[in-house]
Design a protein around this motif. Structure first.
Motif, PDB file in Angstrom:
ATOM      1  N   ASP A 110      61.652 -15.283  77.902  1.00  0.00           N
ATOM      2  CA  ASP A 110      62.195 -16.292  78.821  1.00  0.00           C
ATOM      3  C   ASP A 110      61.117 -17.331  79.170  1.00  0.00           C
ATOM      4  N   HIS A 111      59.862 -16.886  79.129  1.00  0.00           N
ATOM      5  CA  HIS A 111      58.783 -17.792  79.523  1.00  0.00           C
ATOM      6  C   HIS A 111      57.959 -18.290  78.349  1.00  0.00           C
ATOM      7  N   LEU A 112      57.786 -17.454  77.325  1.00  0.00           N
ATOM      8  CA  LEU A 112      57.003 -17.845  76.151  1.00  0.00           C
ATOM      9  C   LEU A 112      57.682 -17.331  74.893  1.00  0.00           C
ATOM     10  N   CYS A 113      58.233 -18.232  74.102  1.00  0.00           N
ATOM     11  CA  CYS A 113      58.851 -17.766  72.858  1.00  0.00           C
ATOM     12  C   CYS A 113      59.001 -18.912  71.869  1.00  0.00           C
ATOM     13  N   THR A 114      59.340 -18.549  70.657  1.00  0.00           N
ATOM     14  CA  THR A 114      59.707 -19.536  69.650  1.00  0.00           C
ATOM     15  C   THR A 114      61.182 -19.341  69.324  1.00  0.00           C
ATOM     16  N   THR A 115      61.908 -20.447  69.220  1.00  0.00           N
ATOM     17  CA  THR A 115      63.284 -20.395  68.722  1.00  0.00           C
ATOM     18  C   THR A 115      63.263 -21.058  67.348  1.00  0.00           C
ATOM     19  N   ASP A 147      58.144 -17.134  86.247  1.00  0.00           N
ATOM     20  CA  ASP A 147      58.795 -16.420  87.345  1.00  0.00           C
ATOM     21  C   ASP A 147      58.204 -16.880  88.690  1.00  0.00           C
ATOM     22  N   LYS A 148      58.880 -17.842  89.316  1.00  0.00           N
ATOM     23  CA  LYS A 148      58.335 -18.449  90.539  1.00  0.00           C
ATOM     24  C   LYS A 148      58.510 -17.574  91.780  1.00  0.00           C
ATOM     25  N   THR A 149      59.207 -16.450  91.646  1.00  0.00           N
ATOM     26  CA  THR A 149      59.432 -15.615  92.831  1.00  0.00           C
ATOM     27  C   THR A 149      58.107 -15.046  93.365  1.00  0.00           C
ATOM     28  N   ILE A 150      57.127 -14.907  92.466  1.00  0.00           N
ATOM     29  CA  ILE A 150      55.814 -14.377  92.888  1.00  0.00           C
ATOM     30  C   ILE A 150      55.124 -15.373  93.824  1.00  0.00           C
ATOM     31  N   LEU A 151      55.345 -16.647  93.538  1.00  0.00           N
ATOM     32  CA  LEU A 151      54.797 -17.709  94.381  1.00  0.00           C
ATOM     33  C   LEU A 151      55.374 -17.611  95.796  1.00  0.00           C
ATOM     34  N   LYS A 152      56.671 -17.353  95.877  1.00  0.00           N
ATOM     35  CA  LYS A 152      57.346 -17.223  97.189  1.00  0.00           C
ATOM     36  C   LYS A 152      56.759 -16.013  97.925  1.00  0.00           C
ATOM     37  N   VAL A 159      41.948 -25.396  86.220  1.00  0.00           N
ATOM     38  CA  VAL A 159      43.100 -24.747  85.575  1.00  0.00           C
ATOM     39  C   VAL A 159      44.216 -25.788  85.471  1.00  0.00           C
ATOM     40  N   SER A 160      44.832 -25.918  84.303  1.00  0.00           N
ATOM     41  CA  SER A 160      45.920 -26.906  84.115  1.00  0.00           C
ATOM     42  C   SER A 160      47.191 -26.435  84.811  1.00  0.00           C
ATOM     43  N   TYR A 161      47.533 -25.163  84.594  1.00  0.00           N
ATOM     44  CA  TYR A 161      48.670 -24.561  85.284  1.00  0.00           C
ATOM     45  C   TYR A 161      48.695 -23.054  85.049  1.00  0.00           C
ATOM     46  N   PHE A 162      49.544 -22.376  85.809  1.00  0.00           N
ATOM     47  CA  PHE A 162      49.687 -20.914  85.677  1.00  0.00           C
ATOM     48  C   PHE A 162      51.096 -20.582  85.184  1.00  0.00           C
ATOM     49  N   ILE A 163      51.203 -19.524  84.383  1.00  0.00           N
ATOM     50  CA  ILE A 163      52.524 -19.045  83.949  1.00  0.00           C
ATOM     51  C   ILE A 163      52.672 -17.610  84.463  1.00  0.00           C
ATOM     52  N   CYS A 164      53.730 -17.349  85.252  1.00  0.00           N
ATOM     53  CA  CYS A 164      53.982 -15.980  85.723  1.00  0.00           C
ATOM     54  C   CYS A 164      55.031 -15.345  84.811  1.00  0.00           C
ATOM     55  N   THR A 165      54.685 -14.214  84.232  1.00  0.00           N
ATOM     56  CA  THR A 165      55.605 -13.569  83.302  1.00  0.00           C
ATOM     57  C   THR A 165      55.447 -12.044  83.365  1.00  0.00           C
ATOM     58  N   ARG A 166      55.979 -11.349  82.365  1.00  0.00           N
ATOM     59  CA  ARG A 166      55.961  -9.876  82.372  1.00  0.00           C
ATOM     60  C   ARG A 166      56.100  -9.395  80.927  1.00  0.00           C
ATOM     61  N   PRO A 167      55.979  -8.086  80.679  1.00  0.00           N
ATOM     62  CA  PRO A 167      56.244  -7.597  79.328  1.00  0.00           C
ATOM     63  C   PRO A 167      57.714  -7.870  78.970  1.00  0.00           C
ATOM     64  N   GLY A 168      57.985  -8.167  77.717  1.00  0.00           N
ATOM     65  CA  GLY A 168      59.347  -8.561  77.347  1.00  0.00           C
ATOM     66  C   GLY A 168      59.861  -7.928  76.068  1.00  0.00           C
ATOM     67  N   ARG A 169      61.078  -8.332  75.722  1.00  0.00           N
ATOM     68  CA  ARG A 169      61.782  -7.735  74.574  1.00  0.00           C
ATOM     69  C   ARG A 169      61.332  -8.373  73.247  1.00  0.00           C
ATOM     70  N   GLY A 170      61.799  -7.735  72.175  1.00  0.00           N
ATOM     71  CA  GLY A 170      61.503  -8.209  70.822  1.00  0.00           C
ATOM     72  C   GLY A 170      62.464  -9.314  70.390  1.00  0.00           C
ATOM     73  N   PRO A 171      62.452  -9.656  69.088  1.00  0.00           N
ATOM     74  CA  PRO A 171      63.281 -10.756  68.586  1.00  0.00           C
ATOM     75  C   PRO A 171      64.779 -10.483  68.719  1.00  0.00           C
ATOM     76  N   ILE A 172      65.537 -11.546  68.919  1.00  0.00           N
ATOM     77  CA  ILE A 172      67.001 -11.421  68.919  1.00  0.00           C
ATOM     78  C   ILE A 172      67.605 -12.598  68.141  1.00  0.00           C
ATOM     79  N   VAL A 173      68.836 -12.346  67.634  1.00  0.00           N
ATOM     80  CA  VAL A 173      69.597 -13.422  67.004  1.00  0.00           C
ATOM     81  C   VAL A 173      70.392 -14.092  68.105  1.00  0.00           C
ATOM     82  N   LEU A 174      70.390 -15.424  68.147  1.00  0.00           N
ATOM     83  CA  LEU A 174      71.189 -16.150  69.140  1.00  0.00           C
ATOM     84  C   LEU A 174      72.511 -16.532  68.467  1.00  0.00           C
ATOM     85  N   THR A 175      73.588 -15.953  68.949  1.00  0.00           N
ATOM     86  CA  THR A 175      74.878 -16.190  68.275  1.00  0.00           C
ATOM     87  C   THR A 175      75.584 -17.443  68.802  1.00  0.00           C
TER      88      THR A 175
END
Ligand code: DP6
Length: 422
Positions: A49-54, A354-359, A391-407
């Motif tokens: 959701d935060h870092l990927c290639t489509t 994930d901006k909720t951490i900022l809140k 620092v240019s900016y921060f990215i808040c993220t988490r461990p994530g899932r593997g590849p998926i097909v977008l139908t």
């Protein structure tokens, strides 16, 4: 036969693939063409959701040659690595039939049919984040789906590996090991999943994208120089990493954060030490990277047990893995205290993902950052200097899932009528 000229059909597939961050690093090859490493490595897959290639791929008898567009620009596919991936995929392609659309492709047709590849990163490429890992993994995954390649993800990882070593680990979500393998042909140099992303979902990851004007040495040439000139790299590959791999697998299995953090930090530091031991020496971290390390080390020591692990790849950006949300909130407060944004930056673009951490950190507007108090571990006699703009900016993220097909057709990057980028 479908590949006859004059036919107008276009078949497309779209997929999304995550990027990954190594916590036990891959650095050094024993075979440059097949991309076979000198040690095993372990990574955490980052939330797509935060870092990927489509990537959308298309095949049509109307295409005159293989072509690729990356982030809106056409790029050459003539490089050996692309060609190796395309050849490996074509040799494993299977028959495909869609009666409704009147498309029939036999295994042999795939040798003659050309493909169009359109790829996009959802994060700025200029940030120096591992875009090749997600990119090559996505290219291989989407083409494998298009070509009806009936191989499991581990076999696909061995193909992605030939595009870029670290890409093989992006074929899985969660925690992934790239087994170096023993075979000369590389058939056993594959990625396997150690645990999925739900196994340890307390972890929160904050990436500090560090401002840098320096042109960095590419991983490919950097690791070649290290293998040729560093004496330390042999000790690392033969003595240090094998033990760390066993310990890291156990730490992940048991969700043992203190061990995980100790191993990840030590391994990042050793990777940068072998870079320094290279002739000429390679400097990937800069002053800001060092300041981030010292902020984390000071805080971890103050708490008595590690709250956060740091790791740095072939660039100055810090990837900070926090034990849990609470620790991530406290970490973000510290990072924003030491590295506030330039006055003309808006908060919304300074902390993304994930901006909720900022809140949770109580930061709702820029003046909340200015009002932050120095962290308690800052000793009175040491500097509490703040480094605006480092620092240019921060990215808040988490461990994530593997590849998926977008139908969902609307997610495709290829115009289904023309076969060209939308
Ligand atoms: C520092 O996978 O980019 O990120 O195989 O030559 O394409 P090539 O190199 P690449 O190297 C990544 C090195 C690293 C550590 C890691 O991801 O394990």
């Amino acid at each position: 036969m479908a590949a006859e000229s004059g036919e107008k059909w276009i078949l497309t597939v779209t997929a999304q693939t995550p990027t990954n961050i190594a916590v036990i690093k891959y650095w050094g090859k024993r075979d440059e063409d097949l991309i076979l490493p000198i040690n095993d490595s372990i990574s955490v897959t980052l939330d797509p959701d935060h870092l990927c290639t489509t990537t959308s791929v298309a095949v049509s008898p109307a295409f005159s040659h293989d072509r690729m567009w990356l982030n809106g620009k056409e790029v050459s596919l003539s490089g050996g690595r692309f060609q190796n991936c395309l050849r490996e995929l074509r040799s494993r392609a299977s028959d495909f039939e869609d009666e409704k659309k009147g498309i029939k492709i036999t295994k042999k047709d795939w040798e003659k049919l050309n493909v169009h590849i359109v790829s996009y990163n959802n994060f700025p490429t200029a940030a120096g984040l591992a875009s090749s890992a997600a990119g090559l993994a996505c290219l291989v995954f989407s083409l494998a789906k298009l070509m009806n390649v009936k191989e499991d993800h581990s076999k696909l990882s061995a193909i992605a590996r030939q595009g870029s070593g670290s890409a093989c680990r992006s074929l899985y979500g969660g925690f992934v090991k790239w087994i170096m393998g023993k075979e000369e042909n590389g058939s056993d140099s594959i990625a396997v999943q150690l645990a999925d992303e739900k196994h340890w979902d307390d972890l929160v990851i904050i990436i500090a994208v560090v401002s840098s004007r320096q042109k960095e040495t590419s991983s490919t040439s950097g690791m070649r120089d290290t293998v040729e000139t560093s004496a330390l790299i042999k000790h690392r590959a033969q003595e240090v990493v094998p033990k760390r791999i066993v310990e890291m697998e156990e730490a992940i299995q048991k969700r043992d954060f203190p061990s995980f953090a100790r191993l990840a930090c030590s391994d990042s530091n050793q990777f940068h030490a072998v870079c320094l031991d290279t002739l000429p020496p390679i400097f990937y971290m800069n002053d800001t990277s060092h300041k981030i390390i010292s902020c984390v080390e000071k805080w971890n020591r103050h708490e008595g047990s590690p709250q956060v692990a740091y790791t740095f790849d072939a660039g100055p950006n810090a990837v900070l893995i926090s034990h849990n949300r609470k620790a991530a909130t406290l970490l973000l407060q510290r990072l924003l205290y030491y590295f506030p944004p330039q006055s003309d930056t808006d908060l919304d673009s300074y902390v993304i993902g994930d901006k909720t951490i900022l809140k949770d950190a109580g930061i709702h507007e820029l003046k909340d950052i200015e009002a932050l108090a120095p962290p308690p571990e800052t000793k009175e006699n040491t500097s509490t200097q703040r480094h605006k703009g480092d620092v240019s900016y921060f990215i808040c993220t988490r461990p994530g899932r593997g590849p998926i097909v977008l139908t969902d057709e609307s997610r495709s990057l290829i115009n289904p009528e023309t076969g060209f980028p939308k």
